[in-house]
Design an enzyme around this catalytic site. Structure first.
Site, mmCIF file in Angstrom:
data_model
loop_
_atom_site.group_PDB
_atom_site.id
_atom_site.type_symbol
_atom_site.label_atom_id
_atom_site.label_comp_id
_atom_site.label_asym_id
_atom_site.label_seq_id
_atom_site.Cartn_x
_atom_site.Cartn_y
_atom_site.Cartn_z
ATOM 1 N NE ARG A 257 -4.252 -1.460 0.296
ATOM 2 C CZ ARG A 257 -4.329 -2.509 -0.523
ATOM 3 N NH1 ARG A 257 -3.358 -2.735 -1.390
ATOM 4 N NH2 ARG A 257 -5.366 -3.326 -0.483
ATOM 5 C CD GLU A 286 -3.234 3.440 -5.062
ATOM 6 O OE1 GLU A 286 -4.304 2.868 -5.296
ATOM 7 O OE2 GLU A 286 -2.229 2.867 -4.636
ATOM 8 C CG HIS A 304 -3.559 -0.398 -6.476
ATOM 9 N ND1 HIS A 304 -3.892 0.171 -5.281
ATOM 10 C CD2 HIS A 304 -3.517 -1.732 -6.225
ATOM 11 C CE1 HIS A 304 -4.070 -0.768 -4.359
ATOM 12 N NE2 HIS A 304 -3.839 -1.937 -4.919
#
Lengths: 318, 318
Positions: A257, A286, A304
């Site tokens: 993360r 993000e 991601h």
């Protein structure tokens, strides 16, 4: 993909005998940035409810109309699941996360309400491990940067482009030896890399050297691959000190993360050449990616997506 | 890199006792596109002669002045070594190729003159294998293309970008199971790929399935990795038929030589979507890369660099 006759038959039976109004109602909870994949596979088994994405008010009114029937919520990507939405869903029984990490779910609230919470578990571990290795080789060998160089038509004019670094002999420190970390550790020895790790505690039955903390691991490594869960304890665990310990030629790969790394410090360390490069699939905010990174050739940026492949469907067969 | 005391001592001894005029004279034979790396390491042991690169006439006059002293020629990259240059070097004893492949050397002429020819052998095999794996994962998982997408600032606007394909379960056909092919075969099983191969003949002591020809291998594979030597027999062995056998989702990785593939057909097959993607380190007419490929996102382009890393120096320690 190949479908067994058995699967086909079962599917036909369900479609014939169950009418739409009898299907369990599932709320698709997502930020606009995240899409629910493989909707068509879910339609045969569930009635999917898609609340409007435009304003909190319209979501509220939508949910109050449907609240009584909603027994399941699927949280897409890292869409937060907080008490505000749980308060609106009195019949809810289960929160289904599409991700392996569940740091976006307010677990204490779920526990208090007796809700089940499920994650994707290790369904994605192999794909994430593959992607981590690709990011690592890309940074070390400058694959993406070389690709841009060739596509810009610069090879005939400039001849050479800076060389990358070999994998043989690299000491790789894995931050979090869970299912993803273990899959990474399986892949790298064939490339001549050695493995060490840090984790909440030393794993039994694992022969890789264990380090009590990430700083000491960094000091002994050429590469850190970050793939642990994000918790209050791990937030910003890759800080300035850890980066300094990793050193000027050190490479960081993050498929965990974004907030596992102090992103501002990471950007500064890269800009100042205090670390050697980075392969990043995740970011603190993000889909925002720090723009300073766009000009750096020793950084590989990804969206991601380490968990995601078209063949994700293999995990969704019903 | 770490230098052993032994190596250091040996180096000092040579530098002290040998004067420049006593060092063997080596002709650096190269096209402008290729650079001799690690010159500084060679200077202590050899007198390097660099002929002018501008015109054949000036090369001719340069060589006729030095011909009598030139006992060794180092052929950089794939610079051709033909009778024209050999005719000018009557004292030549050895042709040293910096590459693993020696298809650019007129071997029959060397044999006729009693010249030794050396290649880089398997010194680069691990680095080439690493790079091949990176190209394969990059094409399948769209790493470089995703990197461009993020760098162009498109993630926040567009949200998603097409997903790639998993490595698990992919059938990889290796074209040429020499030292590079064997290193590739060592790396891929950890990613869940299965291996088969074609080669001049079936290798003893190798358990991977063997195919008599590349067409049959392609028909049974999701991926072809091309890493054999270029000879009259292997030129254009990856032709239109082979690509059609590989099929619409098939991926080709080439780290051997450009001319192993019929490049025109490859470009057409990619443009028409008759194969799924390609990772190319080599081309038929380097440094020229077919420009039609620049716009394709399912293609990763590299600059004949799979063999080369900064740590190449580990092979050059003297």
């Amino acid at each position: 993909m190949h479908k067994s006759p058995h699967t086909k038959k079962a599917k036909t039976r369900i479609t014939k005998n169950v009418r739409a109004q009898d299907l369990p109602v599932v709320l698709v909870h997502r930020l606009p940035a995240f899409n629910l994949l493989f909707k068509s596979r879910l339609h045969n088994h569930f009635t999917l409810l898609h609340p409007p994405l435009d304003s909190p008010d319209s979501v509220h009114s939508f949910l109050s109309r449907h609240a009584a029937s909603i027994r399941a919520l699927v949280a897409v990507g890292s869409t937060p699941v907080k008490s505000q939405i749980l308060d609106l869903l009195p019949a809810l029984e289960i929160v289904v996360c599409s991700s392996a990490g569940i740091d976006h779910v307010e677990l204490s609230e779920c526990r208090r309400r007796g809700l089940l919470v499920t994650s994707a578990g290790n369904a994605f571990s192999e794909d994430v491990a593959d992607y981590s290795v690709a990011l690592l080789i890309d940074v070390l060998r400058r694959v993406s940067a070389g690709n841009r160089f060739v596509r810009a038509g610069l090879w005939p004019q400039h001849g050479s482009y800076p060389l990358g670094s070999t994998l043989v002999g690299k000491r790789v420190g894995i931050v979090g030896l869970g299912s993803i970390g273990s899959e990474i550790a399986k892949r790298l020895p064939a490339f001549g890399c050695s493995i060490a790790y840090t984790s909440r505690k030393k794993k039994s039955g694992v022969s890789y050297p264990f380090f009590e903390n990430v700083h000491d691991l960094a000091a002994d490594s050429n590469v850190l691959i970050v793939c642990c869960a994000l918790t209050n304890q791990t937030r910003h665990m890759i800080n300035k000190d850890v980066m300094m310990a990793l050193g000027k030629k050190g490479v960081i790969v993050n498929v965990g993360r974004g907030a596992l790394i102090d992103e501002k410090e990471l950007v500064q360390s890269l800009l100042r050449g205090e670390i050697g490069g980075a392969g990043l699939d995740v970011y603190e905010n993000e889909p925002h990616v720090p723009e300073e990174l766009f000009k750096l050739d020793n950084v590989v940026l990804s969206r991601h997506v380490a968990v995601m492949t078209l063949n994700l469907s293999k995990h969704c067969r019903m």
